[in-house]
Enzyme design. Structure first.
Site, PDB file in Angstrom:
ATOM      1  N   LYS A   1       0.843  -1.204   0.000  1.00  0.00           N
ATOM      2  CA  LYS A   1       0.000   0.000   0.000  1.00  0.00           C
ATOM      3  C   LYS A   1       0.872   1.245   0.000  1.00  0.00           C
ATOM      4  O   LYS A   1       1.511   1.573   0.995  1.00  0.00           O
ATOM      5  CB  LYS A   1      -0.914   0.051   1.239  1.00  0.00           C
ATOM      6  CG  LYS A   1      -1.985   1.130   1.058  1.00  0.00           C
ATOM      7  CD  LYS A   1      -2.580   1.623   2.347  1.00  0.00           C
ATOM      8  CE  LYS A   1      -1.852   2.776   2.963  1.00  0.00           C
ATOM      9  NZ  LYS A   1      -1.791   4.000   2.146  1.00  0.00           N
TER      10      LYS A   1
ATOM     11  N   GLU B   1      10.075  16.030  15.502  1.00  0.00           N
ATOM     12  CA  GLU B   1      10.421  15.726  14.116  1.00  0.00           C
ATOM     13  C   GLU B   1       9.599  16.654  13.220  1.00  0.00           C
ATOM     14  O   GLU B   1       8.398  16.467  13.037  1.00  0.00           O
ATOM     15  CB  GLU B   1      10.089  14.267  13.787  1.00  0.00           C
ATOM     16  CG  GLU B   1      10.523  13.887  12.385  1.00  0.00           C
ATOM     17  CD  GLU B   1      10.082  12.497  11.958  1.00  0.00           C
ATOM     18  OE1 GLU B   1       8.919  12.131  12.198  1.00  0.00           O
ATOM     19  OE2 GLU B   1      10.908  11.785  11.369  1.00  0.00           O
TER      20      GLU B   1
ATOM     21  N   CYS C   1      13.472  10.497   7.416  1.00  0.00           N
ATOM     22  CA  CYS C   1      13.528  10.026   8.806  1.00  0.00           C
ATOM     23  C   CYS C   1      14.946  10.098   9.349  1.00  0.00           C
ATOM     24  O   CYS C   1      15.146  10.156  10.547  1.00  0.00           O
ATOM     25  CB  CYS C   1      12.985   8.608   8.890  1.00  0.00           C
ATOM     26  SG  CYS C   1      13.787   7.499   7.735  1.00  0.00           S
TER      27      CYS C   1
ATOM     28  N   GLU D   1       9.346   1.052  11.035  1.00  0.00           N
ATOM     29  CA  GLU D   1      10.375   2.068  10.782  1.00  0.00           C
ATOM     30  C   GLU D   1       9.691   3.408  10.989  1.00  0.00           C
ATOM     31  O   GLU D   1       8.835   3.801  10.180  1.00  0.00           O
ATOM     32  CB  GLU D   1      10.911   1.969   9.345  1.00  0.00           C
ATOM     33  CG  GLU D   1      11.629   0.670   9.015  1.00  0.00           C
ATOM     34  CD  GLU D   1      13.020   0.567   9.614  1.00  0.00           C
ATOM     35  OE1 GLU D   1      13.452   1.473  10.354  1.00  0.00           O
ATOM     36  OE2 GLU D   1      13.679  -0.450   9.345  1.00  0.00           O
TER      37      GLU D   1
HETATM   38  P1  NAD Z   1       2.002   8.225   8.275  1.00  0.00           P
HETATM   39  O1  NAD Z   1       2.235   7.469   9.527  1.00  0.00           O
HETATM   40  O2  NAD Z   1       0.958   9.275   8.283  1.00  0.00           O
HETATM   41  O3  NAD Z   1       1.603   7.247   7.085  1.00  0.00           O
HETATM   42  C1  NAD Z   1       2.429   6.191   6.676  1.00  0.00           C
HETATM   43  C2  NAD Z   1       1.586   5.156   5.941  1.00  0.00           C
HETATM   44  O4  NAD Z   1       0.673   4.575   6.861  1.00  0.00           O
HETATM   45  C3  NAD Z   1       0.729   5.710   4.797  1.00  0.00           C
HETATM   46  O5  NAD Z   1       0.706   4.776   3.735  1.00  0.00           O
HETATM   47  C4  NAD Z   1      -0.632   5.826   5.446  1.00  0.00           C
HETATM   48  O6  NAD Z   1      -1.680   5.730   4.494  1.00  0.00           O
HETATM   49  C5  NAD Z   1      -0.651   4.623   6.352  1.00  0.00           C
HETATM   50  N1  NAD Z   1      -1.581   4.727   7.494  1.00  0.00           N
HETATM   51  C6  NAD Z   1      -2.016   5.850   8.112  1.00  0.00           C
HETATM   52  N2  NAD Z   1      -2.879   5.528   9.095  1.00  0.00           N
HETATM   53  C7  NAD Z   1      -2.983   4.179   9.107  1.00  0.00           C
HETATM   54  C8  NAD Z   1      -3.697   3.256   9.909  1.00  0.00           C
HETATM   55  N3  NAD Z   1      -4.479   3.650  10.908  1.00  0.00           N
HETATM   56  N4  NAD Z   1      -3.554   1.936   9.647  1.00  0.00           N
HETATM   57  C9  NAD Z   1      -2.746   1.506   8.670  1.00  0.00           C
HETATM   58  N5  NAD Z   1      -2.051   2.337   7.865  1.00  0.00           N
HETATM   59  C10 NAD Z   1      -2.154   3.659   8.097  1.00  0.00           C
HETATM   60  O7  NAD Z   1       3.427   8.796   7.875  1.00  0.00           O
HETATM   61  P2  NAD Z   1       3.819   9.765   6.670  1.00  0.00           P
HETATM   62  O8  NAD Z   1       3.433  11.141   7.048  1.00  0.00           O
HETATM   63  O9  NAD Z   1       3.342   9.203   5.367  1.00  0.00           O
HETATM   64  O10 NAD Z   1       5.420   9.595   6.672  1.00  0.00           O
HETATM   65  C11 NAD Z   1       6.258  10.355   7.423  1.00  0.00           C
HETATM   66  C12 NAD Z   1       6.764   9.603   8.648  1.00  0.00           C
HETATM   67  O11 NAD Z   1       7.412   8.403   8.249  1.00  0.00           O
HETATM   68  C13 NAD Z   1       7.809  10.372   9.431  1.00  0.00           C
HETATM   69  O12 NAD Z   1       7.539  10.278  10.810  1.00  0.00           O
HETATM   70  C14 NAD Z   1       9.104   9.655   9.092  1.00  0.00           C
HETATM   71  O13 NAD Z   1      10.122   9.772  10.060  1.00  0.00           O
HETATM   72  C15 NAD Z   1       8.653   8.264   8.958  1.00  0.00           C
HETATM   73  N6  NAD Z   1       9.632   7.498   8.180  1.00  0.00           N
HETATM   74  C16 NAD Z   1      10.422   6.581   8.808  1.00  0.00           C
HETATM   75  C17 NAD Z   1      11.380   5.873   8.095  1.00  0.00           C
HETATM   76  C18 NAD Z   1      12.271   4.861   8.740  1.00  0.00           C
HETATM   77  O14 NAD Z   1      12.823   4.048   8.014  1.00  0.00           O
HETATM   78  N7  NAD Z   1      12.416   4.848  10.039  1.00  0.00           N
HETATM   79  C19 NAD Z   1      11.523   6.096   6.727  1.00  0.00           C
HETATM   80  C20 NAD Z   1      10.690   7.046   6.121  1.00  0.00           C
HETATM   81  C21 NAD Z   1       9.749   7.723   6.868  1.00  0.00           C
END
Ligand code: NAD
Length: 454
Positions: free
Chosen positions: A154, A356, A263, A229
Site C-alpha cells: 500500500k 520531528e 527520517c 520504521e
Molecule cells: P504516516 O504514519 O501518516 O503514514 C504512513 C503510511 O501509513 C501511509 O501509507 C498511510 O496511508 C498509512 N496509514 C495511516 N494511518 C494508518 C492506519 N491507521 N492503519 C494503517 N495504515 C495507516 O506517515 P507519513 O506522514 O506518510 O510519513 C512520514 C513519517 O514516516 C515520518 O515520521 C518519518 O520519520 C517516517 N519514516 C520513517 C522511516 C524509517 O525508516 N524509520 C523512513 C521514512 C519515513
C-alpha cells in the site's frame, strides 16, 4: 468509486487521478494473495531467484521513467529519484541471491536427525509513507518475495504513481499477478485491513511513530509479526577537533536532502562550544548555497515539500519571533516551497529541538564535552540515525557506542546502504530492514526431529 488526485508539488498542477482501493477490494486482494501462496512457495529456488533478477532488469530498463514519475509525483530532485529507482533494482538483485541460500541447520540430537527450515510467513502487507515511495516499498517487498511470501503493497495516498508502475514491471518480468499486488488507498481502509485481516501474517510499516504505535497495538490482537520504521530527530555531533570546513559544508545535505522529509535527517546539530562561532560562520554560506528549485533540473539539490498541508505544518514551527539564524532561498509562486532554515533555540527543550519537523529546518545548539554531547543526543524518544564529526578515533568509537541510535556515521552522513542493516532504537522502530539478515524477518524457523529408531 473514490479517487485521489495526485498534485505535482513543484507546480500545484493535477498530475493524475488514482482510484482508491475499498475495504472489499482489499479483502479480495488478500484472498488472492493467500491462494497464490502454495504455487509461489513451490517455485524452485533458482527459478524464484531468476524471476527476481528479471524484475530487477525491468526496473533498470524503466529507471528514467520511474525517476521522472517520482519527480512529478513527489517533487524529488531528478538525481535523488534516479538513485531511488536504482535502489529498487539493487534490492531485487541483492535479495535474488536469497532463495537458494535460505538454509536451515542440522543440529545434533540423540536417536535421529534434527533439522530446521526457514518457512515463509504467508501474506505480507507493506505500508509505505510518502517521503521515499520507491526504496521503502522495495525494502519490504524484495526480501519478502525472496523468502517465498506473497506481498500486498500500500503506497501512501499522496505518492502512488511509482508503486503502480513497479507492479506493472513485476508483471512484465513474470512475477504472477497475485504474488505481488499494489493497492493504492487510504491507511484507515487498506492499511487497517492488513492489520485486522487474519490472513495477513506480517505488517511492514514505515511512517510516523503515532500511527506505528496503533499498528503495533492492532497486530498484537493476532500476534501478527510487525516491523516498524518510524520517526527520527537525529543528531549531527560536531566536535572542535573535527574538520570543521567539511562538517559545515556537508551539514546542509545531511538535513535538507529531500527537503528534510527524511527520517534520517540530521535535524539537530550539536556543536562543541569552543567551535560554535566558527562552525556557524562556515555553515551560513553552505546553507545559502543549497540549490532549491525545479526538481527536474539536473543541478537542483532541493525541491518542494510534498503538499500544502505539510508546508503549513512545517511553517507552524516558525511563528513570529522564532530564533531564525539564517535561511537559504526558495522559488516564489506555485509549488509548496520552503527555504532551508537554520534556527538556534534557547534551550534543548524547545520543540524545534525535540520534534520531528520533517521539513528543511535544522536546530543548532552548543555542548561542552563528550558526555554532554552524548546526553543531549540521547535526550529524545527517537533513536534512528546520527553523525559524529571528530578527528579522534577513540572518541569516534566511544561516542558511536554511547549514542542510542540504529544507524550512525562518523565524518559522513551516509545512513542507508541496501547491504547493511537499518532500523531504529527506542521509538524509532522495531526490527531491522536491509542487509544480510532481512530475509530472516520474513520467515519462521521450523524445527523437525526425525526419529531414526522406529
Ligand atoms: P504516516 O504514519 O501518516 O503514514 C504512513 C503510511 O501509513 C501511509 O501509507 C498511510 O496511508 C498509512 N496509514 C495511516 N494511518 C494508518 C492506519 N491507521 N492503519 C494503517 N495504515 C495507516 O506517515 P507519513 O506522514 O506518510 O510519513 C512520514 C513519517 O514516516 C515520518 O515520521 C518519518 O520519520 C517516517 N519514516 C520513517 C522511516 C524509517 O525508516 N524509520 C523512513 C521514512 C519515513
Amino acid at each position: 468509486m473514490s479517487t485521489f488526485t495526485v498534485i505535482n508539488p513543484a507546480t500545484e498542477e493535477v498530475v493524475q487521478t488514482v482510484p482508491l482501493t475499498s475495504a472489499e477490494e482489499t479483502d479480495a486482494a488478500i484472498a488472492r494473495a493467500r491462494a497464490a501462496l502454495p504455487s509461489w512457495r513451490a517455485v524452485a529456488p533458482g527459478d524464484r531467484a531468476r524471476l527476481l533478477r528479471r524484475f530487477a532488469d525491468a526496473v533498470d530498463a524503466d529507471l528514467e521513467n520511474l525517476a521522472r514519475l517520482e519527480v512529478v509525483n513527489s517533487g524529488h530532485t531528478i538525481g535523488n529519484a534516479r538513485w531511488e529507482a536504482g535502489n529498487v533494482r539493487d534490492l531485487l538483485n541483492y535479495y535474488s541471491a536469497a532463495p537458494e541460500r535460505l538454509v536451515g541447520k542440522q543440529i545434533p540430537v540423540q536417536g535421529g536427525v534434527n533439522i530446521t527450515f526457514q518457512e515463509p510467513l504467508g501474506v505480507v502487507g507493506v505500508i509505505v509513507p510518502w517521503n521515499f515511495p520507491m526504496p521503502i516499498a522495495a525494502w519490504g517487498f524484495a526480501p519478502a518475495l525472496a523468502a517465498g511470501n506473497t506481498v500486498l503493497l500500500k503506497p501512501a495516498e499522496l505518492t502512488p504513481l511509482t508503486a503502480i508502475r513497479i507492479a506493472e514491471l513485476a508483471r512484465e518480468a513474470g512475477i504472477p499477478e497475485d504474488v505481488f499486488q499494489v493497492l493504492p488507498g487510504k491507511g484507515s481502509v487498506v492499511g487497517q485491513r492488513f492489520v485486522t485481516h487474519p490472513a495477513v501474517r506480517k505488517v511492514v510499516f514505515t511512517g510516523s511513530t503515532e500511527v506505528g504505535k496503533q499498528i503495533m497495538a492492532g497486530c498484537a490482537a493476532q500476534v501478527k509479526r510487525v516491523t516498524l520504521e518510524l520517526g527520527g530527530k537525529n543528531a549531527n555531533i560536531v566536535f572542535a577537533d573535527a574538520d570543521l570546513e567539511k562538517a559545515a559544508a556537508t551539514a546542509p545535505y545531511g538535513v535538507f536532502d529531500n527537503a528534510g522529509q527524511d527520517c534520517c535527517a540530521r535535524s539537530r546539530i550539536l556543536v562543541e562550544a569552543s567551535a560554535y562561532d566558527r562552525f556557524m560562520e562556515l555553515l551560513e554560506p553552505a546553507v545559502r548555497g543549497v540549490v532549491v528549485g525545479d526538481p527536474g533540473a539536473e543541478a537542483t539539490e532541493m525541491g518542494p515539500l510534498i503538499s500544502a498541508g505539510h508546508r503549513e505544518k512545517v511553517t507552524g514551527y516558525l511563528p513570529d519571533g522564532a530564533p531564525v539564524a539564517f535561511r537559504g532561498s526558495a522559488p516564489r509562486g506555485s509549488g509548496f516551497w520552503f527555504p532551508p532554515t537554520v534556527v538556534t533555540p534557547a534551550s534543548a527543550g524547545d520543540p524545534l529541538f525535540t520534534e520531528e519537523i520533517f521539513g528543511p529546518i535544522v536546530a543548532v545548539l552548543p555542548f561542552t564535552g563528550e558526555a554532554d554531547a552524548v546526553a543531549m543526543a540521547n535526550d529524545t524518544e527517537y533513536g534512528l540515525s546520527g553523525s559524529i564529526w571528530t578527528s579522534d578515533l577513540g572518541r569516534a568509537l566511544r561516542v558511536s557506542r554511547g549514542v542510542e541510535a540504529g544507524n550512525l556515521s562518523v565524518n559522513s552522513h551516509a545512513s542507508v546502504r541496501y547491504w547493511t542493516p537499518f532500523g531504529g532504537f527506542k521509538q524509532s522502530g522495531l526490527g531491522r530492514e536491509l542487509g544480510p539478515d532481512a530475509v530472516d524477518a520474513f520467515t519462521e524457523t521450523k524445527n523437525v526431529f526425525l526419529n531414526a529408531e522406529l
